[in-house]
Design a protein around this motif. Structure first.
Motif, PDB file in Angstrom:
ATOM      1  N   ALA A   1      20.977  30.280  15.034  1.00 15.03           N
ATOM      2  CA  ALA A   1      19.807  30.014  14.187  1.00 15.03           C
ATOM      3  C   ALA A   1      20.133  28.963  13.130  1.00 15.03           C
ATOM      4  CB  ALA A   1      19.334  31.308  13.525  1.00 15.03           C
ATOM      5  N   ALA A   2      21.314  29.066  12.518  1.00  8.70           N
ATOM      6  CA  ALA A   2      21.724  28.089  11.511  1.00  8.70           C
ATOM      7  C   ALA A   2      21.890  26.713  12.139  1.00  8.70           C
ATOM      8  CB  ALA A   2      23.022  28.536  10.846  1.00  8.70           C
TER       9      ALA A   2
ATOM     10  N   ARG B   1      20.441  25.544  14.868  1.00  8.11           N
ATOM     11  CA  ARG B   1      19.123  24.979  15.213  1.00  8.11           C
ATOM     12  C   ARG B   1      18.459  24.365  13.980  1.00  8.11           C
ATOM     13  NH1 ARG B   1      19.285  29.283  18.544  1.00  8.11           N
ATOM     14  NH2 ARG B   1      18.204  30.703  17.121  1.00  8.11           N
ATOM     15  N   TRP B   2      18.558  25.065  12.842  1.00  3.01           N
ATOM     16  CA  TRP B   2      17.961  24.530  11.618  1.00  3.01           C
ATOM     17  C   TRP B   2      18.638  23.215  11.218  1.00  3.01           C
ATOM     18  CZ3 TRP B   2      19.200  23.069   6.709  1.00  3.01           C
ATOM     19  CH2 TRP B   2      18.135  22.885   5.821  1.00  3.01           C
TER      20      TRP B   2
ATOM     21  N   ASP C   1      17.478  20.512  13.770  1.00  5.78           N
ATOM     22  CA  ASP C   1      16.060  20.189  13.885  1.00  5.78           C
ATOM     23  C   ASP C   1      15.334  19.945  12.559  1.00  5.78           C
ATOM     24  OD1 ASP C   1      16.506  20.637  16.582  1.00  5.78           O
ATOM     25  OD2 ASP C   1      15.660  22.665  16.550  1.00  5.78           O
ATOM     26  N   ASP C   2      15.767  20.600  11.482  1.00  3.70           N
ATOM     27  CA  ASP C   2      14.991  20.572  10.241  1.00  3.70           C
ATOM     28  C   ASP C   2      15.704  19.972   9.032  1.00  3.70           C
ATOM     29  OD1 ASP C   2      12.817  21.877  11.495  1.00  3.70           O
ATOM     30  OD2 ASP C   2      13.807  23.809  11.234  1.00  3.70           O
ATOM     31  N   ALA C   3      17.004  19.855   9.086  1.00  7.63           N
ATOM     32  CA  ALA C   3      17.767  19.384   7.924  1.00  7.63           C
ATOM     33  C   ALA C   3      17.469  17.920   7.620  1.00  7.63           C
ATOM     34  CB  ALA C   3      19.264  19.569   8.165  1.00  7.63           C
TER      35      ALA C   3
ATOM     36  N   GLY D   1      15.342  27.494   4.196  1.00  5.88           N
ATOM     37  CA  GLY D   1      14.851  27.350   5.564  1.00  5.88           C
ATOM     38  C   GLY D   1      15.283  28.491   6.460  1.00  5.88           C
ATOM     39  N   ASP D   2      14.369  28.903   7.352  1.00  7.03           N
ATOM     40  CA  ASP D   2      14.726  29.929   8.334  1.00  7.03           C
ATOM     41  C   ASP D   2      15.942  29.453   9.099  1.00  7.03           C
ATOM     42  OD1 ASP D   2      12.597  31.465   7.586  1.00  7.03           O
ATOM     43  OD2 ASP D   2      11.288  30.785   9.211  1.00  7.03           O
ATOM     44  N   GLY D   3      16.853  30.356   9.335  1.00  5.26           N
ATOM     45  CA  GLY D   3      18.045  30.023  10.095  1.00  5.26           C
ATOM     46  C   GLY D   3      19.241  29.697   9.228  1.00  5.26           C
ATOM     47  N   ILE D   4      19.044  28.986   8.132  1.00  5.73           N
ATOM     48  CA  ILE D   4      20.178  28.601   7.288  1.00  5.73           C
ATOM     49  C   ILE D   4      20.259  29.436   6.020  1.00  5.73           C
ATOM     50  CG2 ILE D   4      19.056  26.774   5.945  1.00  5.73           C
ATOM     51  CD1 ILE D   4      22.581  26.599   7.521  1.00  5.73           C
TER      52      ILE D   4
END
Length: 193
Positions: A32-33, A35-36, A39-41, A63-66
């Motif tokens: 999960a971390a 992926r974040w 994809d989102d960082a 953020g979800d995952g991190i």
């Protein structure tokens, strides 16, 4: 609440005080971390005289995952493990939580991270799903600041941790990333009184 598991940590004083621990977080939490981070960082490229890498401040990550890896309880557990596994003469206080990303062709040359009392301990958690030796990105520990003084090579295994006491002799480097990306969450502490 997610907490790290450092029960399998092994400490050493050679070539400088450090520890290595496998599987400090579950593959679900690591995934999960990762992926974040992929994809989102919002990465910022940082270029210095001895390295080039992408960085991100996670101190207040939501953020979800991190967020789980920057949560106060998780950071406190990392701090307590660092204090127990590495030489300390006082309490440890958080300086910051960051993420680092190295992409193909990036290298971190030999350095020691020593800037005095402002940063005294560092713990790294690797998030490198599917990492293979041919990807490069090995953490190398040195007995002095010469390339031929390599004393230990640490693979950036997924969900593993590496911690060390920062000093004038904590010489280390990261070999060139040959393929993929290398993701690390970095916890920096300073020793108080």
């Amino acid at each position: 609440m997610i907490l790290p598991d450092l029960a399998q940590a092994e400490s050493s004083t050679t070539p400088f005080p450090h520890f290595i621990s496998p599987d400090v977080i579950s593959s679900d939490v690591a995934g999960a971390a990762l992926r974040w981070l992929r994809d989102d960082a919002q990465w910022e490229l940082r270029v210095e005289d001895f390295y080039e890498q992408h960085e991100l401040d996670l101190t207040f990550a939501t953020g979800d995952g991190i967020a789980a890896l920057a949560a106060p309880e998780f950071v406190a557990a990392i701090r307590d493990a660092a204090a127990a596994l590495l030489p300390t003469e006082g309490e440890l206080e958080l300086v910051g939580v960051t993420a680092h990303r190295l992409t193909a062709g990036q290298t971190i040359r030999i350095h020691n991270d020593h800037i005095g009392k402002d940063e005294t301990h560092r713990v790294l958690i690797q998030l490198n799903e599917g990492w293979k030796p041919e990807n490069g990105g090995f953490l190398m520990l040195f007995s002095d600041d010469r390339p031929e003084a390599v004393a230990e090579v640490v693979a950036p295994a997924p969900a593993s941790a590496f911690g060390f006491r920062i000093s004038a002799t904590s010489h280390h480097a990261v070999s060139t990333v040959r393929g993929g990306e290398r993701f690390t969450v970095v916890y920096t502490f300073r020793q108080t009184a």
